[in-house]
Design a protein around this motif. Structure first.
Motif, PDB file in Angstrom:
ATOM      1  N   ASP A 154      43.378  32.773  -6.880  1.00 57.23           N
ATOM      2  CA  ASP A 154      42.480  31.997  -6.025  1.00 57.23           C
ATOM      3  C   ASP A 154      43.086  30.608  -5.840  1.00 57.23           C
ATOM      4  O   ASP A 154      42.679  29.638  -6.483  1.00 57.23           O
ATOM      5  N   PHE A 155      44.052  30.515  -4.925  1.00 56.64           N
ATOM      6  CA  PHE A 155      44.802  29.280  -4.758  1.00 56.64           C
ATOM      7  C   PHE A 155      43.943  28.151  -4.192  1.00 56.64           C
ATOM      8  O   PHE A 155      44.142  26.982  -4.521  1.00 56.64           O
ATOM      9  N   ASP A 156      42.989  28.484  -3.327  1.00 57.10           N
ATOM     10  CA  ASP A 156      42.126  27.438  -2.771  1.00 57.10           C
ATOM     11  C   ASP A 156      41.320  26.754  -3.873  1.00 57.10           C
ATOM     12  O   ASP A 156      41.210  25.524  -3.913  1.00 57.10           O
ATOM     13  N   ARG A 157      40.752  27.562  -4.760  1.00 58.70           N
ATOM     14  CA  ARG A 157      39.976  26.985  -5.859  1.00 58.70           C
ATOM     15  C   ARG A 157      40.893  26.217  -6.812  1.00 58.70           C
ATOM     16  O   ARG A 157      40.512  25.176  -7.359  1.00 58.70           O
ATOM     17  N   ALA A 158      42.104  26.731  -7.015  1.00 55.81           N
ATOM     18  CA  ALA A 158      43.051  26.034  -7.885  1.00 55.81           C
ATOM     19  C   ALA A 158      43.350  24.639  -7.335  1.00 55.81           C
ATOM     20  O   ALA A 158      43.334  23.644  -8.076  1.00 55.81           O
ATOM     21  N   VAL A 159      43.612  24.552  -6.036  1.00 52.05           N
ATOM     22  CA  VAL A 159      43.890  23.257  -5.419  1.00 52.05           C
ATOM     23  C   VAL A 159      42.694  22.326  -5.567  1.00 52.05           C
ATOM     24  O   VAL A 159      42.845  21.129  -5.851  1.00 52.05           O
ATOM     25  N   HIS A 160      41.496  22.881  -5.384  1.00 54.85           N
ATOM     26  CA  HIS A 160      40.278  22.068  -5.531  1.00 54.85           C
ATOM     27  C   HIS A 160      40.238  21.401  -6.901  1.00 54.85           C
ATOM     28  O   HIS A 160      39.990  20.192  -7.012  1.00 54.85           O
ATOM     29  N   HIS A 161      40.494  22.176  -7.950  1.00 54.41           N
ATOM     30  CA  HIS A 161      40.405  21.622  -9.302  1.00 54.41           C
ATOM     31  C   HIS A 161      41.568  20.678  -9.602  1.00 54.41           C
ATOM     32  O   HIS A 161      41.372  19.652 -10.268  1.00 54.41           O
ATOM     33  N   TYR A 162      42.753  20.999  -9.111  1.00 52.97           N
ATOM     34  CA  TYR A 162      43.876  20.082  -9.320  1.00 52.97           C
ATOM     35  C   TYR A 162      43.632  18.753  -8.614  1.00 52.97           C
ATOM     36  O   TYR A 162      43.984  17.688  -9.131  1.00 52.97           O
ATOM     37  N   GLN A 163      43.037  18.799  -7.434  1.00 52.45           N
ATOM     38  CA  GLN A 163      42.737  17.561  -6.727  1.00 52.45           C
ATOM     39  C   GLN A 163      41.669  16.748  -7.458  1.00 52.45           C
ATOM     40  O   GLN A 163      41.722  15.517  -7.482  1.00 52.45           O
ATOM     41  N   LYS A 164      40.699  17.459  -8.055  1.00 47.99           N
ATOM     42  CA  LYS A 164      39.698  16.764  -8.870  1.00 47.99           C
ATOM     43  C   LYS A 164      40.372  16.061 -10.052  1.00 47.99           C
ATOM     44  O   LYS A 164      40.080  14.894 -10.349  1.00 47.99           O
ATOM     45  N   ALA A 165      41.270  16.787 -10.731  1.00 44.95           N
ATOM     46  CA  ALA A 165      41.993  16.204 -11.859  1.00 44.95           C
ATOM     47  C   ALA A 165      42.824  15.017 -11.403  1.00 44.95           C
ATOM     48  O   ALA A 165      42.889  13.979 -12.082  1.00 44.95           O
ATOM     49  N   LEU A 166      43.464  15.160 -10.253  1.00 42.21           N
ATOM     50  CA  LEU A 166      44.297  14.087  -9.714  1.00 42.21           C
ATOM     51  C   LEU A 166      43.471  12.830  -9.457  1.00 42.21           C
ATOM     52  O   LEU A 166      43.874  11.709  -9.815  1.00 42.21           O
ATOM     53  N   GLY A 167      42.301  13.002  -8.827  1.00 42.31           N
ATOM     54  CA  GLY A 167      41.457  11.852  -8.543  1.00 42.31           C
ATOM     55  C   GLY A 167      40.982  11.153  -9.803  1.00 42.31           C
ATOM     56  O   GLY A 167      40.937   9.915  -9.866  1.00 42.31           O
ATOM     57  N   LEU A 168      40.639  11.940 -10.812  1.00 43.40           N
ATOM     58  CA  LEU A 168      40.178  11.354 -12.072  1.00 43.40           C
ATOM     59  C   LEU A 168      41.292  10.578 -12.768  1.00 43.40           C
ATOM     60  O   LEU A 168      41.088   9.454 -13.235  1.00 43.40           O
ATOM     61  N   LEU A 169      42.469  11.177 -12.832  1.00 49.26           N
ATOM     62  CA  LEU A 169      43.582  10.506 -13.510  1.00 49.26           C
ATOM     63  C   LEU A 169      44.081   9.297 -12.729  1.00 49.26           C
ATOM     64  O   LEU A 169      44.527   8.311 -13.318  1.00 49.26           O
ATOM     65  N   ALA A 170      44.019   9.381 -11.411  1.00 51.83           N
ATOM     66  CA  ALA A 170      44.486   8.258 -10.584  1.00 51.83           C
ATOM     67  C   ALA A 170      43.648   7.002 -10.819  1.00 51.83           C
ATOM     68  O   ALA A 170      44.107   5.889 -10.551  1.00 51.83           O
ATOM     69  N   SER A 171      42.421   7.208 -11.329  1.00 47.77           N
ATOM     70  CA  SER A 171      41.559   6.046 -11.585  1.00 47.77           C
ATOM     71  C   SER A 171      41.923   5.314 -12.872  1.00 47.77           C
ATOM     72  O   SER A 171      41.437   4.188 -13.101  1.00 47.77           O
ATOM     73  N   VAL A 172      42.757   5.935 -13.720  1.00 52.91           N
ATOM     74  CA  VAL A 172      43.077   5.313 -15.003  1.00 52.91           C
ATOM     75  C   VAL A 172      44.574   5.236 -15.291  1.00 52.91           C
ATOM     76  O   VAL A 172      44.984   4.593 -16.263  1.00 52.91           O
ATOM     77  N   LEU A 173      45.405   5.864 -14.473  1.00 54.50           N
ATOM     78  CA  LEU A 173      46.842   5.877 -14.726  1.00 54.50           C
ATOM     79  C   LEU A 173      47.586   5.139 -13.613  1.00 54.50           C
ATOM     80  O   LEU A 173      47.120   5.087 -12.471  1.00 54.50           O
ATOM     81  N   PRO A 174      48.747   4.571 -13.920  1.00 57.18           N
ATOM     82  CA  PRO A 174      49.567   3.950 -12.870  1.00 57.18           C
ATOM     83  C   PRO A 174      50.055   5.001 -11.881  1.00 57.18           C
ATOM     84  O   PRO A 174      50.196   6.188 -12.221  1.00 57.18           O
ATOM     85  N   ALA A 175      50.340   4.577 -10.659  1.00 62.21           N
ATOM     86  CA  ALA A 175      50.667   5.518  -9.588  1.00 62.21           C
ATOM     87  C   ALA A 175      51.922   6.331  -9.864  1.00 62.21           C
ATOM     88  O   ALA A 175      52.086   7.427  -9.326  1.00 62.21           O
ATOM     89  N   ASP A 176      52.839   5.825 -10.698  1.00 63.99           N
ATOM     90  CA  ASP A 176      54.076   6.544 -10.967  1.00 63.99           C
ATOM     91  C   ASP A 176      54.045   7.303 -12.296  1.00 63.99           C
ATOM     92  O   ASP A 176      55.081   7.689 -12.822  1.00 63.99           O
ATOM     93  N   HIS A 177      52.844   7.544 -12.830  1.00 64.77           N
ATOM     94  CA  HIS A 177      52.742   8.253 -14.105  1.00 64.77           C
ATOM     95  C   HIS A 177      53.148   9.717 -13.942  1.00 64.77           C
ATOM     96  O   HIS A 177      52.888  10.352 -12.922  1.00 64.77           O
ATOM     97  N   VAL A 178      53.766  10.261 -14.988  1.00 66.98           N
ATOM     98  CA  VAL A 178      54.289  11.621 -14.933  1.00 66.98           C
ATOM     99  C   VAL A 178      53.190  12.654 -14.719  1.00 66.98           C
ATOM    100  O   VAL A 178      53.406  13.667 -14.034  1.00 66.98           O
ATOM    101  N   ASP A 179      51.987  12.434 -15.263  1.00 68.28           N
ATOM    102  CA  ASP A 179      50.915  13.408 -15.085  1.00 68.28           C
ATOM    103  C   ASP A 179      50.496  13.515 -13.618  1.00 68.28           C
ATOM    104  O   ASP A 179      50.201  14.605 -13.122  1.00 68.28           O
ATOM    105  N   LEU A 180      50.465  12.382 -12.920  1.00 63.35           N
ATOM    106  CA  LEU A 180      50.161  12.415 -11.488  1.00 63.35           C
ATOM    107  C   LEU A 180      51.272  13.124 -10.716  1.00 63.35           C
ATOM    108  O   LEU A 180      51.011  13.904  -9.796  1.00 63.35           O
ATOM    109  N   ALA A 181      52.504  12.869 -11.110  1.00 65.05           N
ATOM    110  CA  ALA A 181      53.636  13.523 -10.445  1.00 65.05           C
ATOM    111  C   ALA A 181      53.555  15.030 -10.595  1.00 65.05           C
ATOM    112  O   ALA A 181      53.800  15.786  -9.643  1.00 65.05           O
ATOM    113  N   THR A 182      53.204  15.491 -11.782  1.00 64.40           N
ATOM    114  CA  THR A 182      53.143  16.927 -12.034  1.00 64.40           C
ATOM    115  C   THR A 182      52.024  17.572 -11.232  1.00 64.40           C
ATOM    116  O   THR A 182      52.175  18.675 -10.706  1.00 64.40           O
ATOM    117  N   LEU A 183      50.890  16.893 -11.139  1.00 64.24           N
ATOM    118  CA  LEU A 183      49.792  17.441 -10.351  1.00 64.24           C
ATOM    119  C   LEU A 183      50.158  17.529  -8.873  1.00 64.24           C
ATOM    120  O   LEU A 183      49.851  18.518  -8.204  1.00 64.24           O
TER     121      LEU A 183
END
Length: 227
Positions: A154-183
């Motif tokens: 279910d790739f659509d749902r996977a993208v939905h959750h990855y984007q949620k994770a991305l938004g949450l981490l982007a609020s607390v991590l610098p823009a060039d953080h490795v976790d954001l890059a991986t997402l």
């Protein structure tokens, strides 16, 4: 095999748990079991969240040694104990990690629906808590839900959750953080798998525009295979 020394000293509970995790990583399961037992004994008087953390680590030892039934029992017990302390940051973290471990056991057996159910339960319980939850803990759960959805196709749902994770981490991590890059990399891979050329290009462009070059596994250390 590297041997992890086990001494008769009285290290703190965090030191015991850290040493246990190091022993697991080194493949010294005898030492890991002994350290986990000592941590459980010491955690009894250290409070319920500390005890839940020790139970969680003991479950990891069981899983590593192939005792999956005991591992599942330990992870479930840790999740239950931590669920009573979601208002505490450490309680919320143990709660999330215990459910992630339970979901991983289901995924290993091909039970993706059960894995998703476990993770959704953890996410709903965390969101229902009155106390503010660390974005990283919510991102962990969304990341794992993305992994499970990707495994089940279910790739659509996977993208939905990855984007949620991305938004949450982007609020607390610098823009060039490795976790954001991986997402961003994972989202691009899913777009490619769906034939979404524009989505793939957008994700890759955003990633390169932020100067993110590392391709390490983010958060819980796993991503959808092939991406």
């Amino acid at each position: 095999m590297t041997t992890t020394p086990v001494t008769d000293a009285r290290p703190s509970l965090p030191d015991l748990l850290a040493a246990c995790v190091e022993a697991i990583a080194a493949g010294d399961l005898r030492a890991a079991r002994e350290l986990a037992d000592r941590a459980l004994t010491g955690a009894v008087s250290a409070g319920p969240v500390a005890f839940a953390g020790a139970v969680l680590v003991s479950g990891t030892v069981h899983r590593t040694t192939g005792d999956l039934a005991s591992a599942q029992d330990a992870f479930a017990a840790a999740a239950t104990l931590a669920s009573r302390h979601l208002s505490e940051p450490s309680g919320a973290r143990v709660h999330a990690c215990a459910h992630i471990e339970l979901a991983a056991l289901h995924c290993a057996g091909g039970r993706y629906d059960e894995a998703a159910q476990v993770l959704r339960h953890a996410l709903d319980a965390t969101l229902a808590c009155d106390a503010a939850t660390a974005p990283e803990d919510l991102a962990l759960l969304h990341n794992e839900l993305g992994i499970v959805a990707g495994f089940s196709g279910d790739f659509d749902r996977a993208v939905h959750h990855y984007q949620k994770a991305l938004g949450l981490l982007a609020s607390v991590l610098p823009a060039d953080h490795v976790d954001l890059a991986t997402l961003w990399r994972t989202i691009a891979g899913l777009a490619h798998a769906r034939g979404d050329v524009l989505g793939n290009l957008a994700a890759l462009t955003h990633r390169s525009g932020k100067h993110c070059t590392a391709d390490l596994s983010a958060l819980a250390g796993r991503t959808v295979p092939g991406f």
